[in-house]
Scaffold this motif. Structure first.
Motif, PDB file in Angstrom:
ATOM      1  N   CYS A  57       0.845  -1.196   0.000  1.00  0.00           N
ATOM      2  CA  CYS A  57       0.000   0.000   0.000  1.00  0.00           C
ATOM      3  C   CYS A  57       0.882   1.249   0.000  1.00  0.00           C
ATOM      4  O   CYS A  57       1.988   1.235   0.526  1.00  0.00           O
ATOM      5  CB  CYS A  57      -0.846   0.078   1.271  1.00  0.00           C
ATOM      6  SG  CYS A  57      -1.832  -1.384   1.554  1.00  0.00           S
ATOM      7  N   GLY A 107       4.815  -3.785   8.881  1.00  0.00           N
ATOM      8  CA  GLY A 107       4.521  -5.213   9.020  1.00  0.00           C
ATOM      9  C   GLY A 107       3.154  -5.478   9.611  1.00  0.00           C
ATOM     10  O   GLY A 107       2.803  -6.625   9.902  1.00  0.00           O
ATOM     11  N   THR A 112      -2.529  -5.236   3.694  1.00  0.00           N
ATOM     12  CA  THR A 112      -1.446  -6.099   3.205  1.00  0.00           C
ATOM     13  C   THR A 112      -1.517  -7.461   3.893  1.00  0.00           C
ATOM     14  O   THR A 112      -1.354  -8.509   3.257  1.00  0.00           O
ATOM     15  CB  THR A 112      -0.079  -5.410   3.424  1.00  0.00           C
ATOM     16  OG1 THR A 112      -0.171  -4.073   2.931  1.00  0.00           O
ATOM     17  CG2 THR A 112       1.050  -6.131   2.717  1.00  0.00           C
ATOM     18  N   ALA A 156       5.155  10.412   7.155  1.00  0.00           N
ATOM     19  CA  ALA A 156       5.506  10.237   5.741  1.00  0.00           C
ATOM     20  C   ALA A 156       6.787   9.421   5.631  1.00  0.00           C
ATOM     21  O   ALA A 156       7.806   9.729   6.239  1.00  0.00           O
ATOM     22  CB  ALA A 156       5.696  11.591   5.073  1.00  0.00           C
ATOM     23  N   GLN A 164      13.405   0.000   1.386  1.00  0.00           N
ATOM     24  CA  GLN A 164      12.563  -1.010   0.714  1.00  0.00           C
ATOM     25  C   GLN A 164      13.080  -1.241  -0.697  1.00  0.00           C
ATOM     26  O   GLN A 164      13.161  -2.380  -1.169  1.00  0.00           O
ATOM     27  CB  GLN A 164      11.108  -0.525   0.627  1.00  0.00           C
ATOM     28  CG  GLN A 164      10.361  -0.668   1.932  1.00  0.00           C
ATOM     29  CD  GLN A 164       9.020   0.054   1.906  1.00  0.00           C
ATOM     30  OE1 GLN A 164       8.767   0.899   1.047  1.00  0.00           O
ATOM     31  NE2 GLN A 164       8.165  -0.276   2.845  1.00  0.00           N
ATOM     32  N   GLU A 247       0.288  14.432   0.994  1.00  0.00           N
ATOM     33  CA  GLU A 247       0.127  14.143   2.421  1.00  0.00           C
ATOM     34  C   GLU A 247       0.724  15.237   3.298  1.00  0.00           C
ATOM     35  O   GLU A 247       0.199  15.510   4.365  1.00  0.00           O
ATOM     36  CB  GLU A 247       0.633  12.745   2.804  1.00  0.00           C
ATOM     37  CG  GLU A 247       2.079  12.457   2.559  1.00  0.00           C
ATOM     38  CD  GLU A 247       2.461  11.010   2.918  1.00  0.00           C
ATOM     39  OE1 GLU A 247       1.821  10.400   3.775  1.00  0.00           O
ATOM     40  OE2 GLU A 247       3.426  10.507   2.328  1.00  0.00           O
TER      41      GLU A 247
HETATM   42  C1  F6R Z   1       3.254   7.441   2.868  1.00  0.00           C
HETATM   43  C2  F6R Z   1       3.142   6.308   3.787  1.00  0.00           C
HETATM   44  C3  F6R Z   1       2.052   5.298   3.563  1.00  0.00           C
HETATM   45  C4  F6R Z   1       2.560   3.872   3.827  1.00  0.00           C
HETATM   46  C5  F6R Z   1       1.407   2.857   3.710  1.00  0.00           C
HETATM   47  C6  F6R Z   1       1.900   1.416   3.882  1.00  0.00           C
HETATM   48  O1  F6R Z   1       4.309   8.276   3.198  1.00  0.00           O
HETATM   49  O2  F6R Z   1       3.920   6.191   4.710  1.00  0.00           O
HETATM   50  O3  F6R Z   1       1.537   5.406   2.279  1.00  0.00           O
HETATM   51  O4  F6R Z   1       3.567   3.581   2.901  1.00  0.00           O
HETATM   52  O5  F6R Z   1       0.451   3.140   4.681  1.00  0.00           O
HETATM   53  O6  F6R Z   1       2.482   1.219   5.132  1.00  0.00           O
HETATM   54  P1  F6R Z   1       3.368  -0.044   5.437  1.00  0.00           P
HETATM   55  O7  F6R Z   1       4.562   0.016   4.591  1.00  0.00           O
HETATM   56  O8  F6R Z   1       3.683   0.049   6.917  1.00  0.00           O
HETATM   57  O9  F6R Z   1       2.535  -1.264   5.123  1.00  0.00           O
END
Ligand code: F6R
Length: 371
Positions: A57, A107, A112, A156, A164, A247
């Motif tokens: 996401c 995680g 996800t 952010a 990643q 954002e």
């Molecule tokens: C944007 C941001 C979000 C995350 C998303 C997924 O700056 O931080 O878009 O990337 O909510 O989060 P994770 O990687 O923790 O699954």
């Protein structure tokens, strides 16, 4: 705790060279093989993979989009990337020989996690890339690679994103390695380039003053929208630049595949609309470079103010853009490690100039544990 920076986000932007170096450290053994942290599947399981799905996401999804280009190029295995929140609802075709790569900083992202569970129900193998040791998604996966970015406090994502990317490149190269020696030369050349990336990221960070100035100029001019365009791996970088700006600054920002502009979005351009173009290296895949120069000409002809993120010494781009932000030379697939950084700083500075709280933007949470 902010290490002399005014905000966690600024601190985390500056930690990126060290964070990426940490992601890479010790991951390549004495025989040049890439080692994952936890592997509950055999080399044969990896060799049997005939299809890869990447699910994630937000910012993690953008890392996934970059990874698709890398995996298909290095391994020739078909690879799809999909938003985790969409994945299971369309009944994707998965089986034992499908590898699902789940990317999640926390995680714990519920969208996800649910996609991972769906994949496992369909007997697919799951490899996760996460920044949080022992979190739910890695625990439920067949293999794990941790990004080791350290705790990311700002909502952010910055250093988590870059790590990643680094981890995803390692996974792509690992897949190439376990599947045979056909690409061995290319794998070792890319590994050398990856190891050089932290030094180049540091160089980009040293030269952020022009981006900051541009961001303040946009704020002072009352800019209400910013468009980002890119091609190939520059496209996900454009999406990421737009997400950061949305954002943090609460401005309307959109990323486009540059070739799509003429199919509609070009009507958004007015006199003075800022367009940030991610330009690939003029060496190597020069066709891509020519195409984006045409796209820059298209938007300029409609009055756009073009800010180009390009490779240092790229004279063609400097001749066409209003402003250029230069990044060190890099192979096309690895360039997002460099080109994403000025866009993070652009968003942070523009948002700061508008008086926003960049560590804690409104309506957002660091970990999204609802579906
Ligand atoms: C944007 C941001 C979000 C995350 C998303 C997924 O700056 O931080 O878009 O990337 O909510 O989060 P994770 O990687 O923790 O699954």
């Amino acid at each position: 705790e902010k290490g002399g920076f005014e905000t966690f986000m600024r601190k985390e932007i500056h930690e990126q060279p060290a964070a990426v170096a940490d992601t890479l450290r010790g991951r390549i053994d004495e025989t040049g093989q890439i080692v994952l942290d936890e592997v509950r599947m055999s080399d044969q399981d990896f060799r049997d993979v005939d299809k890869v799905f990447i699910i994630a996401c937000g910012t993690s999804y953008h890392a996934g989009m970059v990874t698709k280009y890398a995996i298909e190029h290095w391994t020739r295995i078909p690879c799809e990337v999909e938003l985790a929140s969409e994945f299971r609802y369309r009944d994707p075709v998965l089986d034992r020989s499908t590898l699902v790569i789940a990317i999640s900083q926390s995680g714990e992202t519920m969208d996800t996690l649910m996609a991972v569970r769906h994949a496992k129900d369909q007997k697919a193998r799951v490899l996760s890339i996460s920044n949080t040791v022992g979190s739910t998604i890695p625990r439920e996966s067949d293999a794990v690679l941790y990004t080791r970015a350290g705790i990311e406090v700002a909502v952010a994502s910055t250093k988590a994103f870059l790590t990643q990317l680094a981890a995803c490149y390692l996974v792509g190269l690992h897949l190439a390695q376990v599947r045979g020696i056909k690409y061995a030369d290319e794998v070792s050349a890319v590994l050398d380039e990856l190891v050089a990336a932290p030094g180049k990221i540091a160089k980009v960070i040293e030269h952020l003053d022009p981006v900051r100035q541009m961001a303040r100029d946009c704020a002072a001019a009352g800019t209400d929208r910013v468009l980002f365009i890119g091609r190939h791996v520059g496209y996900p970088v454009a999406l990421e630049g737009a997400l950061k700006l949305k954002e943090l600054a609460y401005l309307h920002a959109e990323g486009f595949a540059a070739g799509e502009l003429k199919h509609g979005p070009i009507s958004l351009i007015e006199d003075g609309t800022p367009v940030i173009a991610i330009v690939p290296s003029p060496r190597g895949r020069s066709l891509l470079h020519d195409k984006i120069i045409s796209n820059i000409q298209e938007v300029k002809a409609r009055g756009a103010k073009v800010i180009a993120v390009c490779e240092e010494g790229d004279r063609i781009t400097s001749a066409h853009a209003d402003l250029v932000i230069e990044t060190p030379a890099s192979p096309t697939l690895l360039a997002p490690l460099l080109t994403a950084v000025p866009l993070q700083e652009f968003a942070a500075e523009l948002a700061t100039a508008l008086g926003r709280d960049i560590d804690q933007p409104r309506n957002l949470a660091k970990s999204v544990t609802v579906e």
